[in-house]
Write an enzyme that holds these catalytic residues in place. Sequence first.
Site, PDB file in Angstrom:
ATOM      1  CE  LYS A 181      -4.019  -2.345   0.138  1.00  0.00           C
ATOM      2  NZ  LYS A 181      -3.699  -3.440   0.352  1.00  0.00           N
TER       3      LYS A 181
HETATM    4  C1  PLP Z   1      -5.043  -4.680   0.922  1.00  0.00           C
HETATM    5  C2  PLP Z   1      -6.479  -4.885   1.036  1.00  0.00           C
HETATM    6  C3  PLP Z   1      -7.036  -5.472   2.102  1.00  0.00           C
HETATM    7  C4  PLP Z   1      -6.326  -6.118   3.253  1.00  0.00           C
HETATM    8  O1  PLP Z   1      -5.274  -5.412   3.801  1.00  0.00           O
HETATM    9  P1  PLP Z   1      -4.434  -6.162   5.044  1.00  0.00           P
HETATM   10  O2  PLP Z   1      -3.756  -4.841   5.642  1.00  0.00           O
HETATM   11  O3  PLP Z   1      -3.495  -6.791   4.317  1.00  0.00           O
HETATM   12  O4  PLP Z   1      -5.314  -6.826   5.947  1.00  0.00           O
HETATM   13  C5  PLP Z   1      -8.535  -5.231   2.226  1.00  0.00           C
HETATM   14  N1  PLP Z   1      -9.174  -4.724   1.147  1.00  0.00           N
HETATM   15  C6  PLP Z   1      -8.644  -4.117   0.196  1.00  0.00           C
HETATM   16  C7  PLP Z   1      -9.453  -3.554  -0.937  1.00  0.00           C
HETATM   17  C8  PLP Z   1      -7.326  -4.173  -0.040  1.00  0.00           C
HETATM   18  O5  PLP Z   1      -6.669  -3.494  -1.079  1.00  0.00           O
END
Ligand code: PLP
Length: 377
Positions: A181
């Site tokens: 992210k």
């Molecule tokens: C990355 C992501 C998640 C999960 O995030 P984590 O921090 O890895 O649990 C959930 N929803 C979306 C849309 C994502 O892109």
Amino acid sequence: MIEFNRAPHVGTEETYIEQAIEGGKLCGDGPFTKKCSAWMKEHFQSGEVLLTTSCTHALEMSAFLCDIHPGDEVIMPSYTFVSTANAFVLQGAKIVFVDIRPDTMNIDETKIEAAVTEKTRAIVPVHYAGVACEMDTILGIAKKYGLKVVEDAAQGVNAWYKGRALGTIGDFGCYSFHETKNYTMGEGGALLFQEESYLERAEILREKGTNRSKFFRGQIDKYTWMDYGSSYLPGELNAAYLYGQLLACDKINKKRLELWYRYYQGLSDLKEAGWIELPTVPEYAVHNAHMFYIKARDLEQRTRLISWLKEHGVMSVFHYIPLHSAPAGRRFGRFCGEDVYTTKESERLLRLPMFYNLREEDVDKVIRTVHEFPDFR
Ligand SMILES: *Cc1c(COP(=O)(O)O)cnc(C)c1O
């Protein structure tokens, strides 16, 4: 080989990690956790921000706080990550999938109302690629039927809808600080909400079902088991890394946007010629360049393009397989209405390398390699 992703690193994170070690407190809710929360509250104008171990866990906390019970229905797009659905499935909810809009790949707000039944409890918009969903319409439907709105803003940190930060618009907002992210702590996330009345339960839920948070603030002299709960607090080393990233937020965002627009300009002749499609950002949205994707003609062409790029030193990837077509999706959910775009558009979409430390010359190489794909002439 140009990688698809690399964890962002600005160079200040080490200093904060050292400070955390010197401070001698490495468990959750220490100084760096507090600094991160305070920074986000201020920057995103959010009532409450609780740092969590992941966005998945923030979504799970939201499902608890929405009082989802077995048999309840929750509306969301099928084109999303499994955690969006799993968080509610864990409470026994039935997932009702609604089609997406082809322009943003977000839930089609005009198709939500038809999916509402007496059992519906919540709507979960996912801000795909950090581009906002049409929130006014979604909030209007939620108000009319008394539903909660949980924003999956995993990709939407530091992105905006009509001047409001994504994650602060619905009843709950969930951020991700996973290494893929825009801002990261390796694994991590945050739960945001605007109603202070949720705070006490949220803190208990996050602290193993105890009122330890109150104890730490000196509001009570011993802590005890109050309710069900789990452990959703990240450690201080991770929070220290994130703090370095948050302070560099403008720098990271600027760089990502520059790369994004470089791709956009460099590929627009292929778009004009009708070979590919490029992302759309509606005028109500300010995006954060979380992702750069293109759309090929169909699944077959996309598969060949991925191979072509790989043979020429560029890693690219496709994205979600629609949840309603997965074994668990069929078991725990149903698609409401017709799947006009979810499957078709997901099969065309291809993500190009996009990360903070990506170099401009690498973007140029990716653009050249896409141009050299034999189909596009
Ligand atoms: C990355 C992501 C998640 C999960 O995030 P984590 O921090 O890895 O649990 C959930 N929803 C979306 C849309 C994502 O892109």
